[in-house]
Design an enzyme around this catalytic site. Sequence first.
Site, PDB file in Angstrom:
ATOM      1  CD  GLU A  92      50.839  20.444 101.012  1.00  9.61           C
ATOM      2  OE1 GLU A  92      50.286  19.361 101.018  1.00  9.61           O
ATOM      3  OE2 GLU A  92      51.480  20.884 100.027  1.00  9.61           O
ATOM      4  CB  CYS A 105      55.537  27.824  97.516  1.00  6.69           C
ATOM      5  SG  CYS A 105      54.023  27.337  96.679  1.00  6.69           S
ATOM      6  CB  CYS A 112      41.501  24.654  95.704  1.00  7.64           C
ATOM      7  SG  CYS A 112      41.342  25.775  94.296  1.00  7.64           S
ATOM      8  CB  CYS A 116      42.729  21.829  88.425  1.00  7.79           C
ATOM      9  SG  CYS A 116      42.505  23.612  88.313  1.00  7.79           S
ATOM     10  CB  CYS A 119      45.299  20.292  91.335  1.00  5.92           C
ATOM     11  SG  CYS A 119      45.863  21.205  92.797  1.00  5.92           S
ATOM     12  N   GLY A 159      44.988  26.470  97.139  1.00 11.93           N
ATOM     13  CA  GLY A 159      43.923  27.454  97.020  1.00 11.93           C
ATOM     14  C   GLY A 159      44.050  28.384  95.835  1.00 11.93           C
ATOM     15  CB  CYS A 332      50.322  22.787  95.438  1.00 10.02           C
ATOM     16  SG  CYS A 332      48.937  22.808  94.313  1.00 10.02           S
TER      17      CYS A 332
HETATM   18  N1  SAH Z   1      45.255  27.993  92.358  1.00  9.45           N
HETATM   19  C1  SAH Z   1      46.329  28.692  91.761  1.00  9.45           C
HETATM   20  C2  SAH Z   1      47.604  28.629  92.579  1.00  9.45           C
HETATM   21  C3  SAH Z   1      47.919  27.317  93.218  1.00  9.45           C
HETATM   22  S1  SAH Z   1      48.272  25.991  92.109  1.00  9.45           S
HETATM   23  C4  SAH Z   1      46.578  28.196  90.356  1.00  9.45           C
HETATM   24  O1  SAH Z   1      45.976  27.201  89.960  1.00  9.45           O
HETATM   25  O2  SAH Z   1      47.353  28.845  89.662  1.00  9.45           O
HETATM   26  C5  SAH Z   1      49.887  26.441  91.556  1.00  9.45           C
HETATM   27  C6  SAH Z   1      50.342  25.713  90.340  1.00  9.45           C
HETATM   28  O3  SAH Z   1      50.604  24.335  90.636  1.00  9.45           O
HETATM   29  C7  SAH Z   1      49.322  25.721  89.221  1.00  9.45           C
HETATM   30  O4  SAH Z   1      49.910  26.165  88.022  1.00  9.45           O
HETATM   31  C8  SAH Z   1      48.941  24.260  89.116  1.00  9.45           C
HETATM   32  O5  SAH Z   1      48.563  23.914  87.838  1.00  9.45           O
HETATM   33  C9  SAH Z   1      50.182  23.560  89.559  1.00  9.45           C
HETATM   34  N2  SAH Z   1      49.946  22.165  89.932  1.00  9.45           N
HETATM   35  C10 SAH Z   1      48.939  21.682  90.679  1.00  9.45           C
HETATM   36  N3  SAH Z   1      49.055  20.341  90.810  1.00  9.45           N
HETATM   37  C11 SAH Z   1      50.156  19.982  90.131  1.00  9.45           C
HETATM   38  C12 SAH Z   1      50.815  18.753  89.883  1.00  9.45           C
HETATM   39  N4  SAH Z   1      50.340  17.624  90.384  1.00  9.45           N
HETATM   40  N5  SAH Z   1      51.948  18.761  89.151  1.00  9.45           N
HETATM   41  C13 SAH Z   1      52.436  19.916  88.646  1.00  9.45           C
HETATM   42  N6  SAH Z   1      51.871  21.107  88.845  1.00  9.45           N
HETATM   43  C14 SAH Z   1      50.735  21.154  89.569  1.00  9.45           C
HETATM   44 FE1  SF4 Z   2      43.368  24.223  90.368  1.00 10.24          FE
HETATM   45 FE2  SF4 Z   2      45.152  25.822  91.592  1.00 10.24          FE
HETATM   46 FE3  SF4 Z   2      42.941  25.015  92.874  1.00 10.24          FE
HETATM   47 FE4  SF4 Z   2      44.854  23.244  92.356  1.00 10.24          FE
HETATM   48  S1  SF4 Z   2      45.021  24.999  93.689  1.00 10.24           S
HETATM   49  S2  SF4 Z   2      42.625  22.937  92.078  1.00 10.24           S
HETATM   50  S3  SF4 Z   2      45.608  23.994  90.374  1.00 10.24           S
HETATM   51  S4  SF4 Z   2      43.017  26.300  91.056  1.00 10.24           S
END
Ligand code: SAH
Ligand code: SF4
Length: 344
Positions: A92, A105, A112, A116, A119, A159, A332
């Site tokens: 995306e 973005c 990934c 998390c 996510c 990612g 994301c």
């Molecule tokens: N992997 C990297 C970059 C991609 S995620 C990272 O984790 O920083 C980018 C941001 O989107 C991160 O801060 C993540 O916590 C946030 N994010 C992911 N899923 C989300 C959600 N459902 N609602 C709000 N923020 C989210």
């Molecule tokens: Fe975590 Fe960022 Fe990967 Fe989502 S994209 S699982 S927030 S590290």
Amino acid sequence: MSRPFLVGTSPAVLREWAKSHGLPAFRGTQIADWVYKKGIVEPERMNNLPLPVRELIGNEFLAPGTAVTETAGSGDGTEKLLLALQDGETIEMVLIPAEERLTFCLSTQVGCPVQCRFCASGRDGLIRNLAAGEILEEFLLGCSRAGRRPDNLVFMGIGEGLLNFRELAAALEMLTSPEGFGMSPRRITVSTSGYVPGMLKFAELEREFTLAISLHAPDDETRSRLIPDKLRYPVAEIMAAADLYLRKAGRMVTLEYTLLEGFNDTPPHARALGALAVRHRCKVNLIPYNSTGGEFRRPSRQAIREFEETVTAAGAHVTVRVERGAKSVAACGQLRTRAKHPDS
Ligand code: SAH
Ligand code: SF4
């Protein structure tokens, strides 16, 4: 040997390539102008090149392999694109216009590995890394969709970019090189979940990229409930890497904090976050959680405001991410997840 991507091949290499095929070096410059000045990577559109040269490019470089397959607007100008890669995998990107400025973005991986818990991007783990050329094609698709270059880039799509360091660094080099897309590194933000080995390498580049760390909790205990152990580093090590980044890159680091009701939104969390930000000279960006259908919930507006005030009272500079694209599967990975798992 596999064929290289045209975008990502430097003008100097393109000139050498031209010469190695018995062509004048300026043909390489012409090709580079198409790619880096006009954003065009299809040889058949390079109409100042003789037909045999266009064919040669087609034979020697990979055909552009990324295509937009779905779009989702949100009424506020934000547009999310689902992109299919050459092998059918999907990523995306999001186009975010705000106050005269346009931000893209971008994704760095398919899926990934950090996974998390809140996510959508990590739901199926890592499928594969993106090549630098794929990251740059993503950038170019955004440019052609918007009809212009972006003012800012954030690597906050799908990612963990610092786990794909070599390809991300190659893409960043071409995005910022005066011979490439010529963007200022200050206008490019790389977001990491706190992958310390990658942060150290990123600091060693000694370039003025902006670094954002997805901290989400000021202590390891809270953090361990949000991020699985396998790729999670201790907060102390993450903050030491942030200090190094400030020294090496000369740029203030941002701590991103996705607010999850009942997990990381109490006043003690806010005070500890504020103290950490002050001690390490970081800015704080609060991100109200967008539901991805799991166990997590976004705190109320009032709770978000109180959290913000407590962090501010500790002396930290705080911003709250404006909610954009909320209507259109905003977080994301959500568009990709919906395409892959239509029932979810
Ligand atoms: N992997 C990297 C970059 C991609 S995620 C990272 O984790 O920083 C980018 C941001 O989107 C991160 O801060 C993540 O916590 C946030 N994010 C992911 N899923 C989300 C959600 N459902 N609602 C709000 N923020 C989210
Ligand atoms: Fe975590 Fe960022 Fe990967 Fe989502 S994209 S699982 S927030 S590290």
